[in-house]
Design a protein around this motif. Structure first.
Motif, PDB file in Angstrom:
ATOM      1  N   GLN A  78     -11.265  57.523   0.679  1.00 44.77           N
ATOM      2  CA  GLN A  78     -10.695  57.344   2.021  1.00 44.77           C
ATOM      3  C   GLN A  78     -11.338  58.278   3.042  1.00 44.77           C
ATOM      4  O   GLN A  78     -11.327  57.991   4.241  1.00 44.77           O
ATOM      5  CB  GLN A  78      -9.173  57.569   1.994  1.00 44.77           C
ATOM      6  CG  GLN A  78      -8.389  56.456   1.321  1.00 44.77           C
ATOM      7  CD  GLN A  78      -8.202  56.694  -0.175  1.00 44.77           C
ATOM      8  OE1 GLN A  78      -8.901  57.514  -0.786  1.00 44.77           O
ATOM      9  NE2 GLN A  78      -7.273  55.976  -0.775  1.00 44.77           N
ATOM     10  N   PHE A 126      -6.451  57.077   7.930  1.00 44.63           N
ATOM     11  CA  PHE A 126      -6.889  55.873   7.209  1.00 44.63           C
ATOM     12  C   PHE A 126      -5.801  55.404   6.247  1.00 44.63           C
ATOM     13  O   PHE A 126      -5.489  54.210   6.177  1.00 44.63           O
ATOM     14  CB  PHE A 126      -8.199  56.118   6.455  1.00 44.63           C
ATOM     15  CG  PHE A 126      -8.745  54.862   5.847  1.00 44.63           C
ATOM     16  CD1 PHE A 126      -9.518  53.990   6.596  1.00 44.63           C
ATOM     17  CD2 PHE A 126      -8.425  54.508   4.540  1.00 44.63           C
ATOM     18  CE1 PHE A 126      -9.980  52.797   6.057  1.00 44.63           C
ATOM     19  CE2 PHE A 126      -8.876  53.317   3.988  1.00 44.63           C
ATOM     20  CZ  PHE A 126      -9.667  52.464   4.746  1.00 44.63           C
ATOM     21  N   GLN A 127      -5.209  56.348   5.502  1.00 43.91           N
ATOM     22  CA  GLN A 127      -4.114  55.995   4.589  1.00 43.91           C
ATOM     23  C   GLN A 127      -2.992  55.311   5.358  1.00 43.91           C
ATOM     24  O   GLN A 127      -2.417  54.327   4.896  1.00 43.91           O
ATOM     25  CB  GLN A 127      -3.565  57.260   3.907  1.00 43.91           C
ATOM     26  CG  GLN A 127      -4.460  57.854   2.847  1.00 43.91           C
ATOM     27  CD  GLN A 127      -4.453  57.068   1.555  1.00 43.91           C
ATOM     28  OE1 GLN A 127      -4.986  55.970   1.529  1.00 43.91           O
ATOM     29  NE2 GLN A 127      -3.878  57.592   0.505  1.00 43.91           N
ATOM     30  N   MET A 174      -3.166  53.661   8.223  1.00 44.89           N
ATOM     31  CA  MET A 174      -3.552  52.314   8.652  1.00 44.89           C
ATOM     32  C   MET A 174      -3.350  51.317   7.507  1.00 44.89           C
ATOM     33  O   MET A 174      -2.824  50.206   7.706  1.00 44.89           O
ATOM     34  CB  MET A 174      -5.018  52.292   9.108  1.00 44.89           C
ATOM     35  CG  MET A 174      -5.524  50.900   9.484  1.00 44.89           C
ATOM     36  SD  MET A 174      -7.246  50.848  10.026  1.00 44.89           S
ATOM     37  CE  MET A 174      -8.111  50.798   8.460  1.00 44.89           C
ATOM     38  N   MET A 175      -3.742  51.732   6.287  1.00 48.54           N
ATOM     39  CA  MET A 175      -3.605  50.817   5.148  1.00 48.54           C
ATOM     40  C   MET A 175      -2.134  50.628   4.777  1.00 48.54           C
ATOM     41  O   MET A 175      -1.699  49.514   4.484  1.00 48.54           O
ATOM     42  CB  MET A 175      -4.393  51.341   3.934  1.00 48.54           C
ATOM     43  CG  MET A 175      -5.917  51.367   4.098  1.00 48.54           C
ATOM     44  SD  MET A 175      -6.658  49.846   4.759  1.00 48.54           S
ATOM     45  CE  MET A 175      -6.134  48.634   3.545  1.00 48.54           C
ATOM     46  N   THR A 176      -1.368  51.707   4.793  1.00 48.16           N
ATOM     47  CA  THR A 176       0.052  51.602   4.459  1.00 48.16           C
ATOM     48  C   THR A 176       0.778  50.716   5.469  1.00 48.16           C
ATOM     49  O   THR A 176       1.734  50.018   5.142  1.00 48.16           O
ATOM     50  CB  THR A 176       0.698  53.005   4.418  1.00 48.16           C
ATOM     51  OG1 THR A 176      -0.069  53.822   3.535  1.00 48.16           O
ATOM     52  CG2 THR A 176       2.124  52.945   3.906  1.00 48.16           C
ATOM     53  N   TYR A 210     -14.262  56.240   4.017  1.00 50.30           N
ATOM     54  CA  TYR A 210     -13.833  55.084   4.798  1.00 50.30           C
ATOM     55  C   TYR A 210     -13.488  55.506   6.227  1.00 50.30           C
ATOM     56  O   TYR A 210     -13.890  54.862   7.199  1.00 50.30           O
ATOM     57  CB  TYR A 210     -12.592  54.427   4.172  1.00 50.30           C
ATOM     58  CG  TYR A 210     -12.753  53.934   2.755  1.00 50.30           C
ATOM     59  CD1 TYR A 210     -13.980  53.484   2.284  1.00 50.30           C
ATOM     60  CD2 TYR A 210     -11.664  53.903   1.886  1.00 50.30           C
ATOM     61  CE1 TYR A 210     -14.107  53.032   0.982  1.00 50.30           C
ATOM     62  CE2 TYR A 210     -11.786  53.447   0.586  1.00 50.30           C
ATOM     63  CZ  TYR A 210     -13.001  53.014   0.137  1.00 50.30           C
ATOM     64  OH  TYR A 210     -13.128  52.558  -1.150  1.00 50.30           O
ATOM     65  N   GLY A 228      -0.340  48.085   6.579  1.00 50.04           N
ATOM     66  CA  GLY A 228      -0.742  46.700   6.377  1.00 50.04           C
ATOM     67  C   GLY A 228      -2.235  46.463   6.509  1.00 50.04           C
ATOM     68  O   GLY A 228      -2.697  45.326   6.420  1.00 50.04           O
ATOM     69  N   GLY A 229      -2.997  47.522   6.731  1.00 45.40           N
ATOM     70  CA  GLY A 229      -4.447  47.384   6.790  1.00 45.40           C
ATOM     71  C   GLY A 229      -4.936  46.967   8.162  1.00 45.40           C
ATOM     72  O   GLY A 229      -4.155  46.698   9.080  1.00 45.40           O
ATOM     73  N   ARG A 230      -6.253  46.940   8.313  1.00 44.22           N
ATOM     74  CA  ARG A 230      -6.844  46.486   9.573  1.00 44.22           C
ATOM     75  C   ARG A 230      -6.628  44.974   9.677  1.00 44.22           C
ATOM     76  O   ARG A 230      -6.993  44.235   8.751  1.00 44.22           O
ATOM     77  CB  ARG A 230      -8.339  46.809   9.569  1.00 44.22           C
ATOM     78  CG  ARG A 230      -9.054  46.536  10.891  1.00 44.22           C
ATOM     79  CD  ARG A 230     -10.561  46.736  10.747  1.00 44.22           C
ATOM     80  NE  ARG A 230     -10.917  48.087  10.354  1.00 44.22           N
ATOM     81  CZ  ARG A 230     -11.061  49.110  11.201  1.00 44.22           C
ATOM     82  NH1 ARG A 230     -10.904  48.918  12.486  1.00 44.22           N
ATOM     83  NH2 ARG A 230     -11.374  50.309  10.756  1.00 44.22           N
ATOM     84  N   PRO A 231      -6.029  44.491  10.765  1.00 43.82           N
ATOM     85  CA  PRO A 231      -5.747  43.047  10.852  1.00 43.82           C
ATOM     86  C   PRO A 231      -7.038  42.231  10.966  1.00 43.82           C
ATOM     87  O   PRO A 231      -8.023  42.697  11.531  1.00 43.82           O
ATOM     88  CB  PRO A 231      -4.906  42.923  12.117  1.00 43.82           C
ATOM     89  CG  PRO A 231      -5.186  44.153  12.905  1.00 43.82           C
ATOM     90  CD  PRO A 231      -5.577  45.231  11.938  1.00 43.82           C
ATOM     91  N   PRO A 267      -1.020  48.649   0.440  1.00 48.18           N
ATOM     92  CA  PRO A 267      -2.417  48.733   0.030  1.00 48.18           C
ATOM     93  C   PRO A 267      -2.561  49.336  -1.362  1.00 48.18           C
ATOM     94  O   PRO A 267      -1.667  50.000  -1.858  1.00 48.18           O
ATOM     95  CB  PRO A 267      -2.960  49.746   1.034  1.00 48.18           C
ATOM     96  CG  PRO A 267      -1.826  50.740   1.181  1.00 48.18           C
ATOM     97  CD  PRO A 267      -0.550  49.937   0.989  1.00 48.18           C
ATOM     98  N   GLU A 279     -17.906  49.813  10.131  1.00 48.16           N
ATOM     99  CA  GLU A 279     -16.859  50.098  11.118  1.00 48.16           C
ATOM    100  C   GLU A 279     -15.604  49.260  10.898  1.00 48.16           C
ATOM    101  O   GLU A 279     -14.527  49.627  11.344  1.00 48.16           O
ATOM    102  CB  GLU A 279     -17.400  49.849  12.535  1.00 48.16           C
ATOM    103  CG  GLU A 279     -18.533  50.791  12.944  1.00 48.16           C
ATOM    104  CD  GLU A 279     -19.905  50.211  12.638  1.00 48.16           C
ATOM    105  OE1 GLU A 279     -20.031  49.456  11.647  1.00 48.16           O
ATOM    106  OE2 GLU A 279     -20.862  50.519  13.376  1.00 48.16           O
ATOM    107  N   ALA A 312     -15.038  54.273   9.878  1.00 47.77           N
ATOM    108  CA  ALA A 312     -14.182  53.359  10.634  1.00 47.77           C
ATOM    109  C   ALA A 312     -14.410  53.490  12.134  1.00 47.77           C
ATOM    110  O   ALA A 312     -14.831  54.521  12.637  1.00 47.77           O
ATOM    111  CB  ALA A 312     -12.717  53.639  10.301  1.00 47.77           C
ATOM    112  N   VAL A 370     -14.204  48.663   8.085  1.00 46.87           N
ATOM    113  CA  VAL A 370     -13.591  49.058   6.812  1.00 46.87           C
ATOM    114  C   VAL A 370     -12.061  49.001   6.904  1.00 46.87           C
ATOM    115  O   VAL A 370     -11.481  49.361   7.926  1.00 46.87           O
ATOM    116  CB  VAL A 370     -14.069  50.481   6.409  1.00 46.87           C
ATOM    117  CG1 VAL A 370     -13.704  51.515   7.458  1.00 46.87           C
ATOM    118  CG2 VAL A 370     -13.518  50.895   5.061  1.00 46.87           C
ATOM    119  N   GLY A 371     -11.442  48.514   5.852  1.00 51.92           N
ATOM    120  CA  GLY A 371      -9.978  48.466   5.813  1.00 51.92           C
ATOM    121  C   GLY A 371      -9.393  47.120   6.192  1.00 51.92           C
ATOM    122  O   GLY A 371      -8.182  46.940   6.157  1.00 51.92           O
TER     123      GLY A 371
END
Lengths: 161, 279
Positions: A122, A138-139, A141-143, A125, A145-148, B265, B198, A129, B200-201
């Motif tokens: 992470q 980053f954690q 953002m993922m928690t 990542y 629901g992640g990048r839409p 996730p 960029e 980003a 990522v995720g």
């Protein structure tokens, strides 16, 4: 694996590159792909293969504990045993992961470097980003629901905001 | 004759293996996922085949820019967990099943599928994490394995349809194998995720759900997805999902879906798992 590292020593792919370049990738290298408009995405294909061959083989060498020890002892000296560009060397030494991808490294190979540093992925990542994120960000953002996917399908979508 | 009893699909995120190896499965981040996996593990306790054919990809571990075949099958007697950069995972070695592996090679070759043959490949998280997901942390694995490695990282990749057809060829090979043994087939990797760049995720639950629905009821729909569509909709590394098509191709047309889990996730990944039983 023998006592010497499989990928440590100078491997001369000049012949390979020359043949590929002249007879196959001479035009293919510059050919556009239908995935080129996916934003912030760096697949490993024939174009990045050639650009990133040596830096990826350096990264892969870190699978081997003897190679990791050599790299740990003197990063610059170990890098100098590979025929990689000065830009690529600096990006490795500075741990600039996004620049590494732009210079031909593939993310699966780049993992070896973040693992060498005993850092969670992470960290890498978040550094790549857009916008740049810390490990915690980053954690989160993922928690959340992640990048839409909406708004992130194409460069056009990015440019249109 | 041998018989495929069921197929499983599961993501193979390395963090999942690390969570189990380091005793973190009860931590807040992991607890819900591992609770969700309990029925999957219960299913695996009562449905232990003699051999699991496990379709996975190597992550610049054993194969690299120097040589990466589209499809590689392992014919070794045993396989070791690989050193991917932080030392090998402390999990048991895996026993191969060369008789069936060679039968698949011969049978598939007769159908014009040319599998690269490898006797000594070390197996990375793409292979060992699914075993841990299914079987936990045993002293030795309860089944033999046959690794089938698919190139999903160095383009050009095999098409989604080609992967499905490989599964069909494996299914026919199993059906003509003379030993009376039960076979499981696993597709690993995915679901939507992007690990580099960029963007990522990025994850896409709608795409993933459709893919899982199709896997159950309309598997051919998943063979018509292009690599570009996978990468655009499910992230650059989401293209790993084509390996689930190999698993699906080896099953019968009509299957019973007996388990499904979807969770975001796991690291930068949308985790998915499914179990499909032949009727």
């Amino acid at each position: 694996m023998s006592s010497s590292c499989r990928y440590c020593f100078y491997r001369d792919p000049l012949v390979l590159n020359d043949l590929l370049g002249r007879y196959y990738f001479g035009f293919g290298n510059f050919m556009e792909r239908d995935y080129d408009d996916i934003p912030g995405t760096y697949p490993l294909d024939s174009r990045t293969y050639r650009k990133g061959y040596h830096v990826n083989m350096f990264l892969m060498s870190l699978n081997n504990v003897e190679c990791r020890n050599k790299f740990a002892a003197d990063e610059q000296a170990y890098l100098d045993t590979f025929r990689i560009t000065e830009d690529q060397k600096r990006a490795v030494l500075d741990r600039r992961f996004l620049d590494l991808l732009k210079l031909g490294a593939n993310v699966y190979y780049a993992f070896k470097l973040i693992s060498f540093d005993r850092q969670p992925p992470q960290v890498m990542y978040g550094q790549m980003a857009e916008p740049r994120l810390t490990f915690d960000e980053f954690q989160q953002m993922m928690t959340d629901g992640g990048r839409p996917i909406d708004g992130n399908r194409s460069i056009k979508e990015w440019n249109d905001g | 004759m041998a018989k495929v009893i069921a197929g499983m699909g599961t993501s193979h995120v390395p963090g999942l293996g690390a969570a189990m190896d380091n005793g973190k499965t009860q931590e807040t981040y992991w607890r819900q996922l591992f609770e969700g996996l309990q029925p999957l593990r219960a299913w695996h306790r009562t449905n232990v085949p003699d051999v699991n054919i496990i379709v996975y990809n190597d992550h610049a571990t054993e194969f690299s820019l120097d040589s990466y075949s589209t499809f590689t099958i392992g014919v070794g007697e045993t396989f070791k967990p690989a050193d991917e950069g932080w030392g090998p995972r402390q999990v048991p070695n895996m026993s191969g099943y060369p008789n069936l592996a060679w039968h698949i090679i011969e049978s598939a070759m007769a159908e014009e599928f040319d599998l690269a043959v490898n006797a000594s490949m070390d197996l990375d998280h793409g292979f060992t994490v699914p075993l841990s997901i299914a079987y936990g942390q045993p002293k030795e694995w309860p089944t033999s394995v046959i690794p089938v490695c698919v190139n999903v990282i160095q383009h050009p990749l095999p098409t989604a349809l080609r992967c499905y057809k490989l599964g069909q060829a494996i299914g026919r090979a199993v059906a003509s194998f003379p030993e009376q043994i039960n076979i499981g087939i696993w597709g690993t990797g995915g679901l939507s995720h992007q690990l580099g760049g960029e963007r990522v995720g990025v994850v896409n639950p709608d795409f993933d759900k459709k893919f899982l629905d199709n896997l159950s009821r309309d598997p051919l729909a998943n063979t018509r997805i292009s690599h570009t569509e996978f990468m655009r909709e499910a992230g650059c590394e989401g293209v790993e999902m084509i390996m689930w098509n190999v698993m699906r191709g080896a099953l019968e047309d009509d299957v019973d879906e007996v388990f499904r889990l979807y969770h975001i996730p796991v690291s930068a990944t949308a985790y998915g798992a499914i179990i499909l039983e032949n009727k």
